[in-house]
Enzyme design. Structure first.
Site, PDB file in Angstrom:
ATOM      1  N   GLU A 174      -9.813   5.734   3.224  1.00 60.22           N
ATOM      2  CA  GLU A 174     -10.579   4.621   3.777  1.00 60.22           C
ATOM      3  C   GLU A 174      -9.607   3.483   4.038  1.00 60.22           C
ATOM      4  O   GLU A 174      -8.526   3.441   3.443  1.00 60.22           O
ATOM      5  CB  GLU A 174     -11.633   4.146   2.756  1.00 60.22           C
ATOM      6  CG  GLU A 174     -11.111   3.200   1.670  1.00 60.22           C
ATOM      7  CD  GLU A 174     -10.079   3.805   0.711  1.00 60.22           C
ATOM      8  OE1 GLU A 174     -10.047   5.033   0.575  1.00 60.22           O
ATOM      9  OE2 GLU A 174      -9.308   3.034   0.084  1.00 60.22           O
ATOM     10  N   LYS A 234       0.817  -1.216   0.000  1.00 57.90           N
ATOM     11  CA  LYS A 234       0.000   0.000   0.000  1.00 57.90           C
ATOM     12  C   LYS A 234       0.854   1.272   0.000  1.00 57.90           C
ATOM     13  O   LYS A 234       0.463   2.297  -0.549  1.00 57.90           O
ATOM     14  CB  LYS A 234      -0.932   0.007   1.216  1.00 57.90           C
ATOM     15  CG  LYS A 234      -1.950  -1.136   1.226  1.00 57.90           C
ATOM     16  CD  LYS A 234      -3.074  -0.909   0.242  1.00 57.90           C
ATOM     17  CE  LYS A 234      -4.124  -2.009   0.280  1.00 57.90           C
ATOM     18  NZ  LYS A 234      -5.121  -1.899  -0.780  1.00 57.90           N
ATOM     19  N   SER A 287       1.687  -9.680  -0.874  1.00 55.90           N
ATOM     20  CA  SER A 287       1.338  -8.259  -0.771  1.00 55.90           C
ATOM     21  C   SER A 287       1.578  -7.666   0.608  1.00 55.90           C
ATOM     22  O   SER A 287       1.754  -6.457   0.736  1.00 55.90           O
ATOM     23  CB  SER A 287      -0.122  -8.057  -1.178  1.00 55.90           C
ATOM     24  OG  SER A 287      -0.963  -8.927  -0.448  1.00 55.90           O
TER      25      SER A 287
HETATM   26  C1  LIG Z   1      -1.748  -7.043   2.586  1.00 56.05           C
HETATM   27  C2  LIG Z   1      -2.891  -6.734   1.673  1.00 56.05           C
HETATM   28  N1  LIG Z   1      -2.972  -7.388   0.498  1.00 56.05           N
HETATM   29  C3  LIG Z   1      -3.982  -7.156  -0.365  1.00 56.05           C
HETATM   30  C4  LIG Z   1      -4.988  -6.246  -0.060  1.00 56.05           C
HETATM   31  C5  LIG Z   1      -6.091  -6.052  -1.045  1.00 56.05           C
HETATM   32  O1  LIG Z   1      -6.074  -4.805  -1.656  1.00 56.05           O
HETATM   33  P1  LIG Z   1      -5.706  -4.656  -3.189  1.00 56.05           P
HETATM   34  O2  LIG Z   1      -6.599  -5.596  -3.934  1.00 56.05           O
HETATM   35  O3  LIG Z   1      -5.992  -3.234  -3.479  1.00 56.05           O
HETATM   36  O4  LIG Z   1      -4.279  -5.008  -3.356  1.00 56.05           O
HETATM   37  C6  LIG Z   1      -4.935  -5.529   1.146  1.00 56.05           C
HETATM   38  C7  LIG Z   1      -5.955  -4.550   1.484  1.00 56.05           C
HETATM   39  O5  LIG Z   1      -6.012  -3.989   2.532  1.00 56.05           O
HETATM   40  C8  LIG Z   1      -3.851  -5.785   2.036  1.00 56.05           C
HETATM   41  O6  LIG Z   1      -3.750  -5.154   3.207  1.00 56.05           O
END
Ligand SMILES: Cc1ncc(COP(=O)(O)O)c(C=O)c1O
Length: 387
Positions: free
Chosen positions: A106, A84, A373
């Protein structure tokens, strides 16, 4: 292609009063983003504050167990623990250079809220974070982090008290505070230009990962690239620079919820229909009358009934392949990656890891590059109740 659209999806379905800040933002993208000042400051922040480039890691034990080559792109190693921050530092710097002094956001899992708060602190701005009351409880460690770094947290009590409701309330706040405030949207969704802006800041994930993978594999590309999909920002960042590589299969993993027949899910691409939410035309979980259905996932960051319009387009054209993983499969992946490799993934990212585990027969001998992620420290409270 129509401006602000990805094929049939996207657009700006918003009240007229929100057009001025969106036009202002689009102009800033054209005039400020390409400047040397922006690019130099942004690159330096990613290097010095985030720790980019993030590593790619080969998983020797799990690869052996599964009969495939498993690689991870380590966004969990970024400062603040997830992908993020690539987006919040980009939008924060842009907003600062536009003369704004408040970053409004948000958050679902709290990772975007934390990353926005970090950006605000670094850039000497104020952070105001809207978070569903259910998520405030589920993700308490992130709430504490945000408070410590000076954010104002606004718990949202409407609807299902999760991400969708937090976005509704944050958009309302932006309507009244647009002079001083930038809405730092947390995913590659919402009205144009957010899906393009967020992709611009997240595409560094695949820019780095593609080169790193080739450097480690004698110039070869991975067979499969996998990422979890909430609103779609880590996945679009992970896919973007692989889209022209036809040999690379792109797999987006949506959350199936409990997986029981008739349960609520967070899988609009697999189970949804066309509709409008949060300013975009996309795939949605909705009733035949167009009312948004509640969504569910054990991973708060995936708990969203819509999806970014570019994913709806990649799904429609067949370039992206979108599948579901349920809560139990994700929790299993959370445990397996922790025990076999000593890496604790976020529950969101565990959905992407679970894809490799659950599909090992089909993936025998293939190289699979998964976007990790985020890290799972924030989820230990949820898992205390489950394990
Ligand atoms: C660690 C992590 N991975 C994935 C996501 C999913 O979001 P996005 O689809 O925008 O990557 C989030 C959302 O809060 C997250 O915290």
């Amino acid at each position: 292609m129509k401006k602000g659209y990805f094929g049939d999806f996207g657009g700006q379905f918003i009240p007229e009063l929100l057009m001025p800040p969106l036009i202002e933002l689009e102009e800033a993208m054209a005039t400020i983003l390409p400047t040397e000042e922006f690019q130099t400051r942004f690159t330096n922040m990613l290097k010095e504050n985030v720790g980019r480039p993030s590593a790619i890691t080969y998983c020797p034990n799990l690869s052996k167990d599964l009969g495939l080559d498993l690689w991870l792109k380590r966004e969990d190693l970024n400062h603040s623990g997830a992908h993020k921050i690539n987006n919040t530092l980009g939008q924060g710097l842009l907003a600062k250079m536009m003369g704004k002094d408040v970053l409004l956001a948000e958050t679902g899992a709290g990772m975007h809220g934390v990353a926005t708060t970090v950006a605000a602190a670094m850039l000497d701005m104020k952070a105001v974070i809207y978070m569903g009351a259910t998520d405030v409880v589920r993700q308490a460690p992130n709430v504490n982090r945000m408070r410590l770094m000076g954010a104002e947290i606004v718990p949202v009590e409407s609807g299902t008290k999760t991400l969708k409701d937090a976005i509704n309330e944050a958009l309302r706040r932006w309507l009244s505070d647009q002079e001083t405030t930038h809405y730092c949207f947390g995913t590659a969704a919402g009205p144009h230009p957010f899906p393009t802006l967020v992709r611009e800041f997240q595409q560094i994930i695949s820019k780095e990962a593609r080169q790193q993978f080739m450097d480690r594999n004698a110039g070869r590309l991975p067979d499969v690239v996998v990422a979890c999909v909430g609103g779609g920002s880590n996945a679009i960042g992970m896919f973007h620079n692989f889209v022209p590589d036809e040999s690379v299969e792109l797999v987006g993993v949506e959350a199936a919820g409990t997986g029981e027949p008739g349960c609520y899910s967070s899988a609009p691409l697999d189970h949804g229909t066309d509709g409008v939410l949060h300013g975009m035309l996309t795939k949605l979980l909705q009733t035949v009358d167009g009312q948004i259905e509640p969504s569910h996932s054990v991973a708060p960051g995936l708990d969203y009934p819509g999806v970014g319009p570019e994913h709806a387009h990649l799904h429609a054209t067949g370039r992206g392949h979108y599948v579901t993983i349920n809560d139990e499969q994700a929790i299993n992946a959370f445990k397996v990656l922790s025990r076999r490799e000593g890496i604790i993934p976020a529950l969101e990212s565990s959905h992407a890891v679970a894809y490799a585990i659950e599909n090992k027969d089909r993936l025998q001998g293939k190289s699979v590059l998964v976007c990790l992620s985020g890290r799972g420290d924030k989820d230990l409270g949820i898992l205390d109740q489950i394990l």
